[in-house]
Design a protein around this motif. Sequence first.
Motif, PDB file in Angstrom:
ATOM      1  N   THR A  90      -4.018  41.989  26.222  1.00  0.00           N
ATOM      2  CA  THR A  90      -2.823  41.156  26.355  1.00  0.00           C
ATOM      3  C   THR A  90      -2.965  40.245  27.567  1.00  0.00           C
ATOM      4  N   LEU A 115      -1.034  38.834  22.418  1.00  0.00           N
ATOM      5  CA  LEU A 115      -1.794  40.031  22.076  1.00  0.00           C
ATOM      6  C   LEU A 115      -2.970  39.589  21.221  1.00  0.00           C
ATOM      7  N   SER A 127       2.737  39.385  22.137  1.00  0.00           N
ATOM      8  CA  SER A 127       2.815  40.767  22.598  1.00  0.00           C
ATOM      9  C   SER A 127       4.271  41.171  22.787  1.00  0.00           C
TER      10      SER A 127
END
Length: 348
Positions: free
Chosen positions: A204, A209, A225
């Motif tokens: 991340t 992500l 994320s």
Amino acid sequence: MPDDTRTTLLARRYRRWLLAYPRDYRRERGPEILATLLDAADPGRSRPPAREAVLLLRHGFGRRVAEAGRRAFVVAAVAAVLGGLSGIALGSWLSWRDVDRMAPDRATAVSVAHAVLPGAFGDTADNFGRSTFWNPYSNNSLHGGTGVRVGRTSVTGTVPPPGGPEQVAAAVRQQLNAQGWHDVRTKVVRNGTSPPVNVEVTGTRAGYLAAVQITPDLSFDLMWSEPPGHLRDTILGGVAGALLGALFGLGTSIRMRRYGRGRQRAYSGLCVATLLMLTPACLGNIPTSTGSLLANTNRNGTGPSVYWGGFVIYGAEPLAILSLLPILAVIVACAWPQPATARTSTTA
């Protein structure tokens, strides 16, 4: 401090602890209990002893339980479960509300892929799950369902020779660490079938992500994320929803005991209607590896841990919205005054 002032303070504090008893019981027996407590108090005392306070709480709440009846606590327990699951969905939604509803753009995904992936790959990217409010890829649902966060942008490539999946994963991990990605992790799955090894590297950074999967092919997925407070918000939402649901169920059940059998039967019917309408949506809040308990979102691979918000199976969303009608009807039934001739006395 004069004795009469101490007695006044002590009486006032005893009255606060007597609030644990039901109102009608306090009205009938409160003065007698207070007089007994004051007579037994030690001279000069201005506060109730801790032991007496605990006894008042225990006896008071026990009296409330006896007057409420078993049905009130069954309703409160069911309402607490429904409220808790609904609060989980609301907390998750509030946590995600400031995140872009669209999947990361193709230019960003290709730029990150150039910096992370070894080997050759194209400069094109595909989107999966365009919108995070309506998910068009959710199966067994009406219009996809709400609260689903599966949006991702994918880039595919080829594994460079002669390295195997684990060697390529080590190179990807090194690149991610060098570029400041956090929580970089490698997951290796060994299968008895082909392909024998699947490797995935995740990390991340800056709200993104990244997930790199190495099988016979190489794929890169870029997603949003989880917000930092997602877990906290979902837990707080669930706790608050459970408490509010329990208080609502218990309070309405106790209040309906004051009315006649006809209104009590109507109340029971409204509770059952609310339960039937909300249960599918609330069960849909329970996340699984494929999306939620009642709907497969085709999430294939790593993605944010999402409480899916429910409303994801066979018309559960309109049913959940319509459940507001019996809930409002319960509130109106509790607040609507009973004609004086039809009132029934509350049993002690």
